[in-house]
Design a protein around this motif. Structure first.
Motif, PDB file in Angstrom:
ATOM      1  N   PRO A  46      -2.565  -1.609  -5.647  1.00  0.00           N
ATOM      2  CA  PRO A  46      -3.090  -2.111  -6.925  1.00  0.00           C
ATOM      3  C   PRO A  46      -3.464  -3.578  -6.895  1.00  0.00           C
ATOM      4  CG  PRO A  46      -0.725  -1.770  -7.058  1.00  0.00           C
ATOM      5  CD  PRO A  46      -1.156  -1.216  -5.739  1.00  0.00           C
ATOM      6  N   ASP A  47      -3.064  -4.325  -5.848  1.00  0.00           N
ATOM      7  CA  ASP A  47      -3.472  -5.727  -5.785  1.00  0.00           C
ATOM      8  C   ASP A  47      -4.961  -5.822  -5.493  1.00  0.00           C
ATOM      9  OD1 ASP A  47      -0.882  -6.610  -6.253  1.00  0.00           O
ATOM     10  OD2 ASP A  47      -0.351  -6.439  -4.137  1.00  0.00           O
ATOM     11  N   VAL A  48      -5.507  -7.016  -5.685  1.00  0.00           N
ATOM     12  CA  VAL A  48      -6.937  -7.239  -5.471  1.00  0.00           C
ATOM     13  C   VAL A  48      -7.101  -8.386  -4.492  1.00  0.00           C
ATOM     14  CG1 VAL A  48      -7.596  -6.368  -7.738  1.00  0.00           C
ATOM     15  CG2 VAL A  48      -7.062  -8.790  -7.466  1.00  0.00           C
ATOM     16  N   GLY A  49      -8.350  -8.528  -3.993  1.00  0.00           N
ATOM     17  CA  GLY A  49      -8.668  -9.628  -3.104  1.00  0.00           C
ATOM     18  C   GLY A  49      -7.958  -9.483  -1.765  1.00  0.00           C
ATOM     19  N   PRO A  50      -7.513 -10.593  -1.218  1.00  0.00           N
ATOM     20  CA  PRO A  50      -6.828 -10.529   0.090  1.00  0.00           C
ATOM     21  C   PRO A  50      -5.522  -9.757   0.032  1.00  0.00           C
ATOM     22  CG  PRO A  50      -7.550 -12.777  -0.412  1.00  0.00           C
ATOM     23  CD  PRO A  50      -7.742 -11.988  -1.668  1.00  0.00           C
ATOM     24  N   ASN A  51      -4.959  -9.629  -1.138  1.00  0.00           N
ATOM     25  CA  ASN A  51      -3.687  -8.915  -1.259  1.00  0.00           C
ATOM     26  C   ASN A  51      -3.862  -7.405  -1.285  1.00  0.00           C
ATOM     27  OD1 ASN A  51      -2.289 -11.370  -1.447  1.00  0.00           O
ATOM     28  ND2 ASN A  51      -2.650 -11.469  -3.665  1.00  0.00           N
TER      29      ASN A  51
ATOM     30  N   PRO B 104       0.841  -1.213   0.000  1.00  0.00           N
ATOM     31  CA  PRO B 104       0.000   0.000   0.000  1.00  0.00           C
ATOM     32  C   PRO B 104       0.869   1.254   0.000  1.00  0.00           C
ATOM     33  CG  PRO B 104      -0.746  -1.591   1.646  1.00  0.00           C
ATOM     34  CD  PRO B 104       0.573  -2.081   1.154  1.00  0.00           C
ATOM     35  N   THR B 105       0.446   2.239  -0.748  1.00  0.00           N
ATOM     36  CA  THR B 105       1.204   3.490  -0.839  1.00  0.00           C
ATOM     37  C   THR B 105       0.253   4.663  -0.687  1.00  0.00           C
ATOM     38  OG1 THR B 105       0.978   3.483  -3.249  1.00  0.00           O
ATOM     39  CG2 THR B 105       2.989   2.513  -2.337  1.00  0.00           C
ATOM     40  N   PHE B 106       0.752   5.711  -0.067  1.00  0.00           N
ATOM     41  CA  PHE B 106       0.019   6.969   0.058  1.00  0.00           C
ATOM     42  C   PHE B 106       0.463   7.909  -1.050  1.00  0.00           C
ATOM     43  CE2 PHE B 106      -0.220   5.184   4.282  1.00  0.00           C
ATOM     44  CZ  PHE B 106      -1.510   5.471   4.687  1.00  0.00           C
ATOM     45  N   LYS B 107      -0.455   8.721  -1.482  1.00  0.00           N
ATOM     46  CA  LYS B 107      -0.124   9.699  -2.508  1.00  0.00           C
ATOM     47  C   LYS B 107       0.890  10.688  -1.970  1.00  0.00           C
ATOM     48  CE  LYS B 107      -2.101  13.266  -5.466  1.00  0.00           C
ATOM     49  NZ  LYS B 107      -3.329  14.027  -5.804  1.00  0.00           N
TER      50      LYS B 107
ATOM     51  N   GLY C  29      -3.451  -7.670   3.140  1.00  0.00           N
ATOM     52  CA  GLY C  29      -3.693  -8.994   3.712  1.00  0.00           C
ATOM     53  C   GLY C  29      -2.864 -10.088   3.098  1.00  0.00           C
ATOM     54  N   GLY C  30      -1.784  -9.753   2.414  1.00  0.00           N
ATOM     55  CA  GLY C  30      -0.959 -10.782   1.787  1.00  0.00           C
ATOM     56  C   GLY C  30      -0.129 -11.540   2.797  1.00  0.00           C
ATOM     57  N   GLU C  31       0.496 -12.602   2.299  1.00  0.00           N
ATOM     58  CA  GLU C  31       1.390 -13.421   3.124  1.00  0.00           C
ATOM     59  C   GLU C  31       2.755 -13.452   2.458  1.00  0.00           C
ATOM     60  OE1 GLU C  31       1.066 -14.740   6.013  1.00  0.00           O
ATOM     61  OE2 GLU C  31      -1.046 -14.247   6.318  1.00  0.00           O
ATOM     62  N   PRO C  32       3.761 -12.775   3.020  1.00  0.00           N
ATOM     63  CA  PRO C  32       3.644 -11.898   4.200  1.00  0.00           C
ATOM     64  C   PRO C  32       3.014 -10.568   3.810  1.00  0.00           C
ATOM     65  CG  PRO C  32       5.864 -11.845   3.358  1.00  0.00           C
ATOM     66  CD  PRO C  32       5.132 -12.857   2.516  1.00  0.00           C
ATOM     67  N   SER C  33       2.476  -9.888   4.806  1.00  0.00           N
ATOM     68  CA  SER C  33       1.777  -8.636   4.539  1.00  0.00           C
ATOM     69  C   SER C  33       2.773  -7.519   4.248  1.00  0.00           C
ATOM     70  CB  SER C  33       0.907  -8.261   5.751  1.00  0.00           C
ATOM     71  OG  SER C  33       1.717  -8.042   6.886  1.00  0.00           O
ATOM     72  N   ARG C  34       2.318  -6.534   3.494  1.00  0.00           N
ATOM     73  CA  ARG C  34       3.117  -5.366   3.151  1.00  0.00           C
ATOM     74  C   ARG C  34       2.443  -4.135   3.745  1.00  0.00           C
ATOM     75  NH1 ARG C  34       6.683  -6.014  -1.343  1.00  0.00           N
ATOM     76  NH2 ARG C  34       6.625  -8.137  -2.185  1.00  0.00           N
ATOM     77  N   THR C  35       3.248  -3.130   4.100  1.00  0.00           N
ATOM     78  CA  THR C  35       2.723  -1.918   4.732  1.00  0.00           C
ATOM     79  C   THR C  35       3.270  -0.695   4.031  1.00  0.00           C
ATOM     80  OG1 THR C  35       4.536  -1.864   6.337  1.00  0.00           O
ATOM     81  CG2 THR C  35       2.523  -3.031   6.987  1.00  0.00           C
ATOM     82  N   GLY C  36       2.493   0.399   4.177  1.00  0.00           N
ATOM     83  CA  GLY C  36       2.912   1.702   3.713  1.00  0.00           C
ATOM     84  C   GLY C  36       2.629   2.735   4.785  1.00  0.00           C
ATOM     85  N   THR C  37       3.479   3.729   4.899  1.00  0.00           N
ATOM     86  CA  THR C  37       3.352   4.703   5.984  1.00  0.00           C
ATOM     87  C   THR C  37       3.279   6.116   5.434  1.00  0.00           C
ATOM     88  OG1 THR C  37       5.740   4.858   6.245  1.00  0.00           O
ATOM     89  CG2 THR C  37       4.595   3.241   7.606  1.00  0.00           C
ATOM     90  N   ALA C  38       2.633   6.982   6.272  1.00  0.00           N
ATOM     91  CA  ALA C  38       2.575   8.411   5.978  1.00  0.00           C
ATOM     92  C   ALA C  38       2.640   9.160   7.313  1.00  0.00           C
ATOM     93  CB  ALA C  38       1.302   8.767   5.224  1.00  0.00           C
ATOM     94  N   ARG C  39       3.385  10.258   7.315  1.00  0.00           N
ATOM     95  CA  ARG C  39       3.507  11.070   8.521  1.00  0.00           C
ATOM     96  C   ARG C  39       2.474  12.207   8.486  1.00  0.00           C
ATOM     97  NH1 ARG C  39       7.914  10.167  11.607  1.00  0.00           N
ATOM     98  NH2 ARG C  39       9.541   8.804  10.734  1.00  0.00           N
TER      99      ARG C  39
END
Length: 939
Positions: free
Chosen positions: A160-165, A131-134, A217-227
């Motif tokens: 851009p992924d779909v479903g659980p991802n 996931p990414t923030f603008k 929700g992927g395995e392993p999960s991916r994260t995106g951050t914003a301050r």
């Protein structure tokens, strides 16, 4: 019971439905596969050959291949296994960014049967995007009077992924004044909101730093951050208000770039900073951000990229209006794209024949076409047709496929080639159309011979070419088709300078390229003429000939050769070949006086043989000059007193080739007024170890010494000849029967033989100028020393009388006498060197350790026989009289070489005799003489 029957009936109906679906798919040739995205190139997708029932050898024979819609081919058919594999790395987000289910379609074309089978491949999503923030830095402004529980929407993350991802949750950390609330949107999306959990106090903290995390929700999960940076402001009691809660606009897809699509209006009742409104996009897809632009001050939404109805037919934007006090309001903007007829129909030739036999039956399939239009509605309806005047027609196949078939039999004599134009037009207004041309040739028999492009060929080939160099290419065209028009080339056999032509040049059978097999030399061959034959592949074959003329062009491959001065031994120079010479120049010579001339030739021709001369190096620069074209070395000024007596000049001879070749000539000029001074200068130069011409002087001294030695040897030889002539004059005349020769003292190392010869007054000698030897026996001595019976015949004398010449004695033949049994050698007494044997004569030769005594015994026996007139010394040439006594097998060929014991300088002598036959009576007396001789020899 009834419920169980109903469940069994439903299962049967479901199974029947599956069977029907599978049968329908098999009937229509529909195949479905699935493959994850981002698979490497060549990954397995499905076993097409097995699913379609195709044998592996038939894949190549029937021309089975895979085609996809669009420019990029994502799948390919493996020719050896029949598997459908990926041809490119597939990115689902790039292909189907707005679709929940991503399906790629392709067709398997069986050209041999003019059939096709559709394949659907579903691209499965994998968790390859986080996931990414603008914006990774978010700024919020809140008044310190903001009520607790107030909600502030935050920027959404995009995955851009779909479903659980895809994006699943948000997390907030960093400050106790705020909490996170996630609202579910109408489309199932998650919208994060910042909730004020504790009252703000600007005096306590003017800024608050928060961290917002988005997790999939992927395995392993991916994260995106914003301050998030929250600034606490003073009170602001009015928020901006949009003129409409939702803006809807419809635009055609061909609207020009830069057009203003919609204008947003929001007002704020406050004044000053709190009444100033700014606009921003809070929610928009990535493709929408690339297409549209929002003016933050005016609220104008403009088009920055062209719209495409086929790419997307609508876009939804969420616009936020915020005042200076950070109060805001949101509005929804929906932009709908209307389709226009901007896409012409696309014709894809799935399979087509390049040629057809003229006896092909009517209805033969020539090509298989696929027609589609990306527009929708009436704009996407396509009608196909053929241009008139051709014996072909269109036949509609399944879906969007058409077949081009023959309408009647073809006649090549009428038309040999067809260009069939297929036109496809859509139903738009105005209608758009496209066309495709099918080139079709009609097969024919071989009735045309090859024709060369030129009546004759000629080429210029530089000499010293590399073996295998391309000379030229002859080309011949055949009006026939197929194998009948396949032209092959070959050379007519000939000879060049006695060698086969094929050893000089060759022609490539397929291309007609003529190659040189060896390096040509202009000085040997200047022109080569040959014939090339072109022959087609028909049966019977037709052919034609063309003449080719090769002209050899001279190149500068021969360096100049200096004829004068002659080459110096062991000369080496960085200029090439070295030449040296010694010349004399008078010290009183005037400027321009000729000193020497360098003569050189060049084996090349033309400009390559033009020679020029220049002075490259001189001991005294400016003293001499060289004629540019004549090679004459002349004085440039009057020699001065301080000029060195020996001047070394290096003259460079160059030709005018490219690149130029050169040779050098080294001249040593001695400034002297006479030859004596020249020799003195050369001698002093030889004495000086550091002089460059010391080697030449040494050779001159050695030459003078050699000539002196030869002259002295000639004088000695002349003196020896005079002495030899004088000694000949002192010897008795040849007519007296005496032998001319050297005294017995000339025998070396045989004291016993010398004593024997002196005691019996025998002289065995060789003349220095004769290859024949003679034996002279003194008659008186023989009679006094060895008395014997008189010979039976007068002709038995050992030495001929004065009436016979020496030549007649050499040519006379005598009858061989019987051997005397009294003087036969035993097996251990036969003459020979110690240890010598001859196995070929039926017995081993004896090992006699006293060769000198045996030679004395042989000579004694010969002397006794000579005294009796029965000498066997003349029994045969080269036998020393022993062959008659010891049999024909005992010749000098079997006797060891007695020159080991008796050396006669300058000759290979044999003892000759002119004795005749002897009778038994003389033989008896010979035995007594032999005994006496033996006793005297012992004394």
């Amino acid at each position: 019971m009834c419920a169980a029957e109903r469940r069994r009936g439903r299962r049967e109906r479901a199974l029947l439905w599956c069977v029907l679906v599978a049968a329908w798919e098999a009937a229509w040739g529909q195949l479905r596969y699935s493959v994850p995205e981002e698979m490497p190139k060549g990954s397995f997708v499905g076993d097409v050959a097995k699913d379609l029932g195709l044998q592996l050898p038939a894949l190549r024979d029937r021309g089975v291949r895979v085609v996809s819609e669009g420019r990029t081919q994502y799948f390919a058919l493996h020719g050896k296994t029949g598997h459908l594999v990926t041809a490119e790395r597939i990115d689902r987000e790039q292909l189907c960014r707005l679709l929940e289910k991503c399906v790629l379609r392709c067709e398997v074309i069986v050209e041999g049967e003019m059939k096709f089978h559709e394949i659907e491949v579903e691209i499965k999503d994998i968790n390859d995007n986080a996931p990414t923030f603008k914006e990774v830095e978010l700024k919020e402004r809140m008044g310190e009077t903001t009520a607790t529980g107030s909600r502030f929407p935050l920027a959404e993350a995009h995955d851009p992924d779909v479903g659980p991802n895809s994006l699943q949750s948000y997390e907030l950390s960093g400050d106790e004044h705020f909490s996170l609330a996630v609202q579910a949107g109408p489309g199932g999306d998650r919208r994060p909101e910042l909730v004020l959990a504790k009252a703000l106090d600007r005096e306590e903290a003017a800024f608050h730093e928060l961290v917002l995390r988005a997790r999939d929700g992927g395995e392993p999960s991916r994260t995106g951050t914003a301050r998030i940076r929250v600034a606490v402001l003073d009170a602001n009691d009015n928020a901006p208000v949009f003129s409409q809660a939702e803006y809807t606009v419809r635009v055609p897809e061909d609207v020009p770039v830069g057009s203003v699509l919609v204008t947003l209006t929001a007002t704020d009742a406050d004044e000053g900073l709190y009444g100033h409104v700014k606009y921003s996009l809070k929610k928009a897809t990535e493709i929408a951000l690339e297409i549209f632009h929002l003016d933050s001050e005016m609220g104008l939404i403009t088009l920055v990229r062209s719209l495409d109805f086929e790419e997307a037919d609508s876009y939804e934007l969420e616009v936020q209006a915020r005042d200076g006090g950070e109060l805001f309001n949101t509005a929804k903007v929906t932009i709908t794209v209307t389709d226009i007829n901007d896409n012409a129909p696309e014709i894809s030739v799935r399979s087509a024949l390049k040629e057809i036999s003229e006896d092909a039956p009517s209805g033969t399939v020539v090509a298989l076409l696929h027609v589609q239009d990306r527009d929708s509605g009436a704009n996407g309806e396509v009608r196909c047709s053929l241009d008139g005047g051709v014996p072909f027609r269109l036949r509609s196949s399944q879906g969007s496929y058409y077949s081009v078939v023959t309408a009647r039999e073809l006649d090549r004599e009428e038309v040999s080639e067809y260009n069939v134009t297929v036109r496809a037009a859509d139903g738009g207004s105005p209608a758009l159309w496209s066309s495709a041309v099918l080139a079709l040739r009609v097969l024919d028999v071989n009735d045309n011979a090859p024709v060369f492009a030129e009546a004759s060929y000629s080429a210029r080939l530089p000499e010293n070419n590399a073996a295998g160099a391309l000379v030229l290419t002859v080309r011949a065209a055949d009006a026939d088709w197929g194998q009948n028009a396949r032209v092959r080339y070959r050379l007519w056999e000939g000879r060049v300078r006695g060698a086969p032509l094929s050893s000089y040049v060759s022609v490539q059978a397929e291309t007609g390229a003529l190659y040189a097999l060896r390096s040509f030399d202009y000085e040997e061959v200047r022109e080569v003429g040959l014939w090339v034959r072109a022959e087609d592949g028909g049966a019977p074959a037709l052919s034609s000939n063309v003449s080719v003329r090769l002209v050899i062009v001279d190149e500068n491959d021969n360096a100049p050769q200096v004829l004068y001065p002659p080459p110096a031994q062991g000369s080496g120079s960085g200029w090439g070949w070295g030449w040296a010479g010694v010349e004399l120049a008078a010290r009183s010579a005037e400027p321009g006086a000729l000193v020497a001339k360098v003569v050189a030739v060049d084996a090349d021709a033309g400009q390559n043989a033009w020679l020029s001369y220049e002075l490259a190096k001189a001991t005294e620069p400016g003293l001499f000059r060289v004629g540019l074209h004549s090679g004459e070395v002349r004085t440039a000024r009057v020699p001065l007193a301080h000029d060195a007596a020996r001047q070394s000049l290096v003259v460079v001879v160059k030709d005018h080739g490219r690149p130029a070749l050169s040779a050098t000539a080294t001249l040593t000029v001695v400034l002297a007024e006479s030859v004596a001074e020249l020799l003195s200068e050369l001698g002093s130069a030889a004495a000086a170890p550091g002089e460059p011409a010391g080697g030449l002087t040494r050779w001159l001294v050695l030459a003078v010494a050699a000539v002196s030695c030869l002259f002295l040897a000639f004088l000695l030889l002349l003196l020896a000849l005079r002495l030899r002539r004088w000694r000949r004059s002192q010897l008795p005349a040849a007519g007296s029967g005496a032998l001319r020769g050297v005294p017995a003292s000339q025998f070396v190392g045989i004291d016993g033989v010398r004593a024997f010869l002196h005691s019996y007054s025998h002289e065995v000698s060789l003349t220095a100028d004769s290859r024949k030897s003679q034996l002279r026996l003194s008659g008186g001595s023989c009679c006094d020393t060895l008395p014997a019976r008189p010979p039976a015949q007068a002709s038995g004398d050992l030495v001929p009388t004065g009436d016979h010449s020496a030549d007649n004695c050499d040519q006379a033949s005598f009858q061989q006498a019987q051997p005397n049994t009294d003087w036969r050698f035993s097996q251990t007494q036969r003459p020979g060197t110690s240890g010598s044997q001859n196995g070929e004569e039926g017995g081993a030769w004896p090992n006699n350790q006293f060769d000198t005594e045996m030679l004395q015994a042989m000579i004694l026996a010969s002397a006794n026989e000579a005294g009796d007139g029965n000498s066997t010394l003349g029994g045969g040439t080269g036998t020393m009289g022993l062959s008659a006594r010891y049999g024909p097998q005992f010749t000098l060929q079997h006797v060891p070489d007695y020159r080991q014991n008796v050396y006669i300088p300058g000759s290979t002598a044999t003892l000759t005799n002119a004795a005749g036959k002897r009778d038994a009576k003389s033989a008896g007396s010979s035995g007594g003489n032999k005994k006496k001789s033996g006793k005297k020899e012992k004394k």
